[in-house]
Scaffold this motif. Structure first.
Motif, PDB file in Angstrom:
ATOM      1  N   ALA A   1     -59.066 -17.493 -51.571  1.00  0.00           N
ATOM      2  CA  ALA A   1     -58.971 -16.077 -51.176  1.00  0.00           C
ATOM      3  C   ALA A   1     -57.584 -15.515 -51.481  1.00  0.00           C
ATOM      4  O   ALA A   1     -57.355 -14.317 -51.353  1.00  0.00           O
ATOM      5  N   MET A   2     -56.675 -16.395 -51.881  1.00  0.00           N
ATOM      6  CA  MET A   2     -55.324 -15.933 -52.227  1.00  0.00           C
ATOM      7  C   MET A   2     -55.056 -16.081 -53.717  1.00  0.00           C
ATOM      8  O   MET A   2     -53.904 -16.032 -54.146  1.00  0.00           O
TER       9      MET A   2
ATOM     10  N   HIS B   1     -55.906 -22.123 -46.486  1.00  0.00           N
ATOM     11  CA  HIS B   1     -55.070 -20.913 -46.370  1.00  0.00           C
ATOM     12  C   HIS B   1     -54.057 -21.042 -45.241  1.00  0.00           C
ATOM     13  O   HIS B   1     -52.875 -20.745 -45.408  1.00  0.00           O
TER      14      HIS B   1
ATOM     15  N   GLY C   1     -52.282  -7.425 -47.747  1.00  0.00           N
ATOM     16  CA  GLY C   1     -52.679  -6.481 -46.716  1.00  0.00           C
ATOM     17  C   GLY C   1     -52.243  -6.966 -45.342  1.00  0.00           C
ATOM     18  O   GLY C   1     -51.734  -6.197 -44.521  1.00  0.00           O
TER      19      GLY C   1
ATOM     20  N   PHE D   1     -60.448 -13.374 -40.973  1.00  0.00           N
ATOM     21  CA  PHE D   1     -59.711 -12.251 -40.370  1.00  0.00           C
ATOM     22  C   PHE D   1     -60.189 -10.920 -40.917  1.00  0.00           C
ATOM     23  O   PHE D   1     -59.973  -9.878 -40.302  1.00  0.00           O
ATOM     24  N   LYS D   2     -60.858 -10.932 -42.069  1.00  0.00           N
ATOM     25  CA  LYS D   2     -61.284  -9.670 -42.663  1.00  0.00           C
ATOM     26  C   LYS D   2     -62.291  -8.932 -41.773  1.00  0.00           C
ATOM     27  O   LYS D   2     -62.496  -7.734 -41.941  1.00  0.00           O
TER      28      LYS D   2
ATOM     29  N   ALA E   1     -59.089 -18.099 -41.763  1.00  0.00           N
ATOM     30  CA  ALA E   1     -60.510 -18.442 -41.901  1.00  0.00           C
ATOM     31  C   ALA E   1     -60.826 -19.681 -41.075  1.00  0.00           C
ATOM     32  O   ALA E   1     -59.956 -20.536 -40.845  1.00  0.00           O
TER      33      ALA E   1
ATOM     34  N   ASP F   1     -65.435 -14.040 -49.277  1.00  0.00           N
ATOM     35  CA  ASP F   1     -65.114 -13.545 -47.934  1.00  0.00           C
ATOM     36  C   ASP F   1     -65.304 -12.050 -47.714  1.00  0.00           C
ATOM     37  O   ASP F   1     -65.832 -11.624 -46.697  1.00  0.00           O
TER      38      ASP F   1
ATOM     39  N   PRO G   1     -50.454 -16.115 -44.809  1.00  0.00           N
ATOM     40  CA  PRO G   1     -51.015 -16.579 -46.076  1.00  0.00           C
ATOM     41  C   PRO G   1     -51.491 -15.371 -46.880  1.00  0.00           C
ATOM     42  O   PRO G   1     -52.349 -14.626 -46.428  1.00  0.00           O
ATOM     43  N   SER G   2     -50.904 -15.160 -48.053  1.00  0.00           N
ATOM     44  CA  SER G   2     -51.034 -13.854 -48.691  1.00  0.00           C
ATOM     45  C   SER G   2     -51.714 -13.896 -50.055  1.00  0.00           C
ATOM     46  O   SER G   2     -51.459 -14.772 -50.873  1.00  0.00           O
ATOM     47  N   GLY G   3     -52.585 -12.911 -50.261  1.00  0.00           N
ATOM     48  CA  GLY G   3     -53.270 -12.738 -51.539  1.00  0.00           C
ATOM     49  C   GLY G   3     -53.004 -11.338 -52.050  1.00  0.00           C
ATOM     50  O   GLY G   3     -52.211 -11.115 -52.950  1.00  0.00           O
ATOM     51  N   ASN G   4     -53.653 -10.357 -51.410  1.00  0.00           N
ATOM     52  CA  ASN G   4     -53.380  -8.958 -51.749  1.00  0.00           C
ATOM     53  C   ASN G   4     -52.302  -8.341 -50.852  1.00  0.00           C
ATOM     54  O   ASN G   4     -51.997  -7.159 -50.954  1.00  0.00           O
TER      55      ASN G   4
HETATM   56  C1  LIG Z   1     -58.278 -12.315 -47.871  1.00  0.00           C
HETATM   57  C2  LIG Z   1     -57.742 -13.613 -47.367  1.00  0.00           C
HETATM   58  C3  LIG Z   1     -56.361 -13.912 -47.397  1.00  0.00           C
HETATM   59  C4  LIG Z   1     -55.343 -12.994 -48.028  1.00  0.00           C
HETATM   60  O1  LIG Z   1     -55.109 -11.855 -47.276  1.00  0.00           O
HETATM   61  P1  LIG Z   1     -54.372 -10.588 -47.902  1.00  0.00           P
HETATM   62  O2  LIG Z   1     -54.377  -9.557 -46.853  1.00  0.00           O
HETATM   63  O3  LIG Z   1     -55.185 -10.196 -49.108  1.00  0.00           O
HETATM   64  O4  LIG Z   1     -53.004 -11.029 -48.296  1.00  0.00           O
HETATM   65  C5  LIG Z   1     -55.928 -15.104 -46.830  1.00  0.00           C
HETATM   66  N1  LIG Z   1     -56.801 -15.984 -46.291  1.00  0.00           N
HETATM   67  C6  LIG Z   1     -58.131 -15.739 -46.264  1.00  0.00           C
HETATM   68  C7  LIG Z   1     -59.034 -16.766 -45.684  1.00  0.00           C
HETATM   69  C8  LIG Z   1     -58.648 -14.545 -46.787  1.00  0.00           C
HETATM   70  O5  LIG Z   1     -59.973 -14.320 -46.757  1.00  0.00           O
END
Ligand SMILES: *Cc1c(COP(=O)(O)O)cnc(C)c1O
Length: 432
Positions: A302-303, A355, A253, A104-105, A379, A134, A248-251
């Motif tokens: 990625a999370m 994720h 965004g 998604f990035k 992803a 990623d 699904p959350s990491g940062n």
């Molecule tokens: C970056 C990423 C996330 C997390 O997204 P955020 O916006 O940072 O919460 C989740 N899944 C995948 C595959 C990513 O690359």
């Protein structure tokens, strides 16, 4: 529209400035001074993706881009679909991985790249970023071939999967990649040192293109609208009042973008913020205490973030009343549940990856009988081929984007984790 610094509210900048600057004073995040609110949502949802996205974004960028420029940028950036797929009668997945780097990035990175090029005014810009996978790929592809922009990507040598490495190290041209003899943290520390070196930063026009850049978040608002547009075609516009998104959350965004969409009038009932074992946010929402633990490595890597850098924006959205306080719940899903959910989804006929599985499981725990759940597929499963194949015990195919780069040559240079060496490289290799 102006954007203000959430830490020092008196700092107000234009969209172009916010994109170029990334962060405000005192590491503060930029936030739009007011949000456009749409009252005729059915009409918005009836529009095609690009036209609707221009409407969504127009007010944010109007100081710096006219409608024609914005249309061009959006057309170039969103040249692949966001697609909902039904999972069962209560759930659908929103697939965000049909872009060039299968994550998604691509949405945010491509929009940012196009904006930055429009704002460069012919001056040289150097994007310097550290990646564990990623982000590097999305940034490299988004900026590849753009005039006046050099991209330098640092990554820990030998510590990322070969296919992932090939996705961003084989492009050449304005994309330079450095395999650093060190860890991801060492790479991040080098990037930070470069930004702290004001003389260097000025000389080469440094920009980080990282996920705190407001342009990336604004772009991501658009696919929440697209998801509801597709659901309204399938279910009827009058049946959209019970949709719950699991992110699904990491940062955080992606969640921030969803909350912005809701604050702009998109009828999303509520959100589930799904994390892996890195559970700072679920613990915070349950106990009210922000206490990040040491980051742990998981299969949804990625999370693997314990101090999410977009959280101040989420908090602002919740506390300022732009969205209702209670509209975000959060759950942490462990490794065993993640693996069993990949299997569960495959039994439902859907090949996922860790994720998305985290998001689906958190949704399943949370969804009420009268709600409809949409989880984000962030992803393509082939990006996590090894782990998915080992969970499912069966091979999965490679999509064209990955198969194409598998045969290419890695063009990276090796480098130590010494800042002096990086500094020299940046001054000599980003020809002014
Ligand atoms: C970056 C990423 C996330 C997390 O997204 P955020 O916006 O940072 O919460 C989740 N899944 C995948 C595959 C990513 O690359």
């Amino acid at each position: 529209m102006k954007f203000y610094n959430l830490k020092e509210n008196s700092e107000q900048v234009s969209f172009a400035q916010a994109v170029k600057q990334g962060l405000g004073r005192n590491q503060g995040l930029f936030f739009p001074e007011q949000l456009p609110v749409f009252d005729d949502i059915p009409a918005m949802l009836a529009l095609p993706l690009v036209e609707r996205s221009v409407k969504v974004l127009k007010a944010f960028v109007s100081d710096d881009l006219d409608e024609q420029q914005l249309t061009e940028i959006v057309t170039n950036a969103f040249n692949f679909p966001a697609q909902t797929q039904p999972i069962n009668e209560k759930n659908a997945v929103l697939e965000l991985f049909h872009g060039p780097t299968l994550a998604f990035k691509d949405f945010g990175a491509r929009f940012m790249a196009q904006c930055l090029q429009a704002f460069s005014g012919g001056e040289k810009i150097t994007i310097l970023t550290a990646t564990s996978g990623d982000t590097g790929a999305a940034v490299a592809h988004a900026f590849h071939g753009l005039d006046n922009i050099e991209v330098v990507i640092l990554y820990p040598k030998g510590k990322i999967a070969l296919l992932q490495e090939k996705m961003f190290t084989t492009l050449g041209g304005n994309i330079k990649t450095l395999a650093i003899d060190g860890s991801f943290d060492d790479c991040q520390a080098l990037v930070k040192q470069a930004f702290d070196d004001k003389e260097l930063a000025k000389a080469i026009g440094l920009n980080s293109a990282n996920s705190i850049n407001i342009s990336r978040l604004l772009a991501q608002i658009c696919y929440y609208f697209e998801a509801l547009a597709q659901l309204s075609r399938q279910k009827g516009a009058e049946n959209l009042d019970n949709v719950v998104f699991s992110v699904p959350s990491g940062n955080f965004g992606n969640l921030t973008a969803g909350l912005l969409a809701k604050a702009m009038g998109l009828p999303i009932k509520r959100f589930v913020a799904a994390t892996n074992a890195n559970d700072t946010v679920p613990r915070y929402l349950a106990m009210g205490e922000w206490s990040p633990n040491e980051t742990v490595a998981t299969i949804s890597n990625a999370m693997d973030v314990s101090n999410p850098n977009n959280w101040p924006r989420v908090e602002h959205l919740l506390k300022s009343g732009l969205v209702e306080q209670g509209c975000v719940s959060s759950a942490s899903i462990d490794e065993e549940q993640t693996q069993s959910t990949v299997i569960q989804l495959s039994k439902l006929g859907y090949i996922s990856e860790p994720h998305a599985a985290v998001a689906f499981k958190a949704l399943e725990y949370s969804l009420a009988d009268d709600e409809f759940g949409v989880f984000l597929g962030t992803a393509h499963p082939a990006k996590f081929k090894d782990v998915v194949e080992s969970i499912l015990g069966q091979p999965i195919g490679l999509p064209k984007e990955l198969a194409d780069c598998a045969g290419e040559t890695i063009l990276s240079s090796d480098m130590s984790a010494e800042f002096a060496e990086l500094r020299e490289f940046l001054l000599t290799n980003t020809d002014q």
